[in-house]
Structures are given as structure tokens and as C-alpha cells.
Enzyme design. Structure first.
Site, PDB file in Angstrom:
ATOM      1  N   CYS A 119      18.098  76.406  52.918  1.00  0.00           N
ATOM      2  CA  CYS A 119      16.977  76.167  51.998  1.00  0.00           C
ATOM      3  C   CYS A 119      15.939  75.316  52.725  1.00  0.00           C
ATOM      4  CB  CYS A 119      17.480  75.471  50.742  1.00  0.00           C
ATOM      5  SG  CYS A 119      16.211  74.625  49.779  1.00  0.00           S
ATOM      6  N   CYS A 148      14.788  72.029  51.060  1.00  0.00           N
ATOM      7  CA  CYS A 148      15.891  71.062  51.066  1.00  0.00           C
ATOM      8  C   CYS A 148      15.893  70.244  52.351  1.00  0.00           C
ATOM      9  CB  CYS A 148      17.232  71.769  50.914  1.00  0.00           C
ATOM     10  SG  CYS A 148      17.433  72.671  49.359  1.00  0.00           S
TER      11      CYS A 148
END
Length: 291
Positions: free
Chosen positions: A41, A44
Site C-alpha cells: 500500500c 501506508c
């Protein structure tokens, strides 16, 4: 190395196995941010190190719990995670705020600062600790200082009213509770406090235990005296004696004063200190009503 160890104290990985202790239980002492992330991600990878740096900078004013959503899907599902990253703020075991995506640092700082206790709230928490340690005078002094800092903070007045009730100052407690907003007075969390207040006021206005027992001895069907004696017992935290008296009232005249004995018994059931006896007396009440 030392910096990594320090960061680990305030930012750590959690799973379903230790979520209860490291997040929910810990959130009763300070805010916990739960960062739901996943490998691969992109946002993230931006957000996670930023949160870790802030956790180290704030030095324990909040904790950062990192949850790999792919490896802990049950936890992610329980918290309704629909996008990654998502950050949930937990206090006292409940989610109080959240955001999704990699926000700018300034917005994250503002998010964190909203969670941190004000000076008045710090005094309130300290007062609760003093009360639990048995220092009632110290607790009331701290609450007075907190109230001066935040006169509109109703939680301070509620805590003070509870202490005043425990020290036999029902009139002062009533004045504090009467000053609460109507919507606050209707909250479920205050039901035990208002029940305690009612019993304390009844005790103040009623006759002595010896007088009431004498009246009942002279006339076992003196319902007013039996109700007053029950209230006196309950106000004195002699819960089983008070509830037994109320059950006797129900047996003598269940409908008297619009079933006041049953309604009073239900008030006792919400008192936290009476909790160990409640299951037993719920069964007794059910049996009395169905006999």
C-alpha cells in the site's frame, strides 16, 4: 539503536492475540491510535513512518498500535475497515475519532492534539486516582481546581457529586446534579448516581432505624415504615437488608403506591456497589411477581 528502542515503547505491532491488552486496555490510560495498513500500500508507506516519528516525539502522550490488515482480517473487519490506510483513535475502549488516507503532518498533529487531555481533564483524572487511594479531601480539592479551569466541564461536577454522596453531603451533590444540562441528566451513565442521590435524600429526611423498627414491630403492615427502613438500609450500603425489606413490601401489597417497592428495587439494581447481589435478587423479584 536507543532511538529504535524508545520508539518501540510507544509504537508497536499488534495482532488479534494481544489487541485486547495492548490497545483496548491501554486506551483507559492514554489515547491509542490504531494504524490499519497493508504491505504494497503506497500511502501506508508514507503514513506509517510519520506516525512512528510523532509517537516518539509525543513520548507516550499517545500510543501507536500498527495492525497489518492482511494478516489480521478479523480485527480489520470488526472495526469496519474499508480502505487502507485507516487510523482509529481509541479511548476508554471505544473509537472516538478516525481518518483515512495519508493526511499531511499538520492535520495529523491537530488530530492527535484533539485527543490529548486538557489541564482540567488531567486534574480530573488525578482526582479520580486520589479518590481511589482514599484521599477524599485531596480529590475534592483537585476537582475544585479543575472546575475553575473548565467551569463548563460537566464530568468534573459529576465526579464531585459522586464523592459528596459517599461522604453524606446529599444536598450539595443534588445542587451539582441539578446544574447539569437536561440532556446530560438523561444519560444512562447517570442513572446509578441519581438512584444513589434518591436513597441518600430519603435517609436524610427519614426517621432513625430504631424508630422505624419500633413502628414495624407495633404494626407489621406499616408499609411507610418498611419502605423508609429499606431506603435507610440501601443508603447505608446494606443492600441485602434493604432489598429483603422491599421484597417483604411486595409480598404484603404489590400495588401499593403504584408499585413503589418494585420500582425502588429496580433502582437498587443499577447501583454499581450492589452488583454482586443483583442476579440473586432479580430471581427473587421474578419469583415474587409470579407467585
Amino acid at each position: 539503536m536507543d532511538s529504535e528502542i524508545a520508539t518501540a515503547n510507544f509504537a508497536f505491532d499488534v495482532s488479534a492475540l494481544d489487541f485486547e491488552t495492548r490497545v483496548l486496555a491501554a486506551s483507559h490510560h492514554q489515547p491509542v491510535l490504531v494504524d490499519f495498513w497493508a504491505e504494497g500500500c503506497g500511502p501506508c508507506k508514507v503514513l506509517k513512518p510519520l506516525l512512528e516519528n510523532l509517537a516518539e516525539e509525543y513520548q507516550g502522550k499517545f500510543l501507536l498500535a500498527k495492525v497489518n490488515s492482511d494478516k489480521n482480517q478479523a480485527v480489520a473487519q470488526e472495526f469496519g475497515i474499508r480502505s487502507i490506510p485507516t487510523v482509529k483513535a481509541i479511548m476508554n475502549g471505544e473509537v472516538v475519532d478516525e481518518f483515512a488516507g495519508a493526511l499531511p503532518e499538520a492535520q495529523i498533529r491537530a488530530f492527535i492534539n484533539r485527543l490529548l487531555p486538557t489541564p482540567a481533564e488531567k486534574l480530573l483524572h488525578k482526582a479520580i486516582g486520589q479518590r481511589n487511594a482514599g484521599d477524599i479531601e485531596g480529590a475534592l480539592k483537585l476537582l475544585g481546581e479543575a472546575s475553575q479551569l473548565a467551569p463548563d466541564n460537566e464530568n468534573i461536577r459529576i465526579e464531585a457529586a459522586d464523592i459528596l454522596l459517599d461522604t453524606g453531603k446529599a444536598d450539595e451533590a443534588k445542587a451539582l446534579l441539578d446544574s447539569l444540562k437536561p440532556v446530560t441528566r438523561q444519560e444512562d451513565r447517570l442513572r446509578p448516581l441519581f438512584a444513589k442521590l434518591n436513597f441518600s435524600l430519603e435517609e436524610q429526611e427519614g426517621a432513625s432505624e430504631a424508630d422505624l423498627r419500633q413502628r414495624i414491630e407495633q404494626d407489621p403492615r406499616n408499609l411507610e415504615a418498611r419502605l423508609a427502613l429499606a431506603n435507610l438500609h440501601i443508603a447505608s450500603q446494606r443492600y441485602t437488608e434493604g432489598m429483603d425489606e422491599l421484597l417483604s413490601l411486595i409480598a404484603l401489597n404489590r400495588s401499593w403506591q403504584d408499585e413503589i417497592a418494585r420500582k425502588t428495587l429496580l433502582q437498587v439494581f443499577v447501583l454499581p456497589a450492589a452488583a454482586p447481589f443483583v442476579p440473586q435478587y432479580r430471581r427473587k423479584l421474578s419469583s415474587a411477581l409470579n407467585s
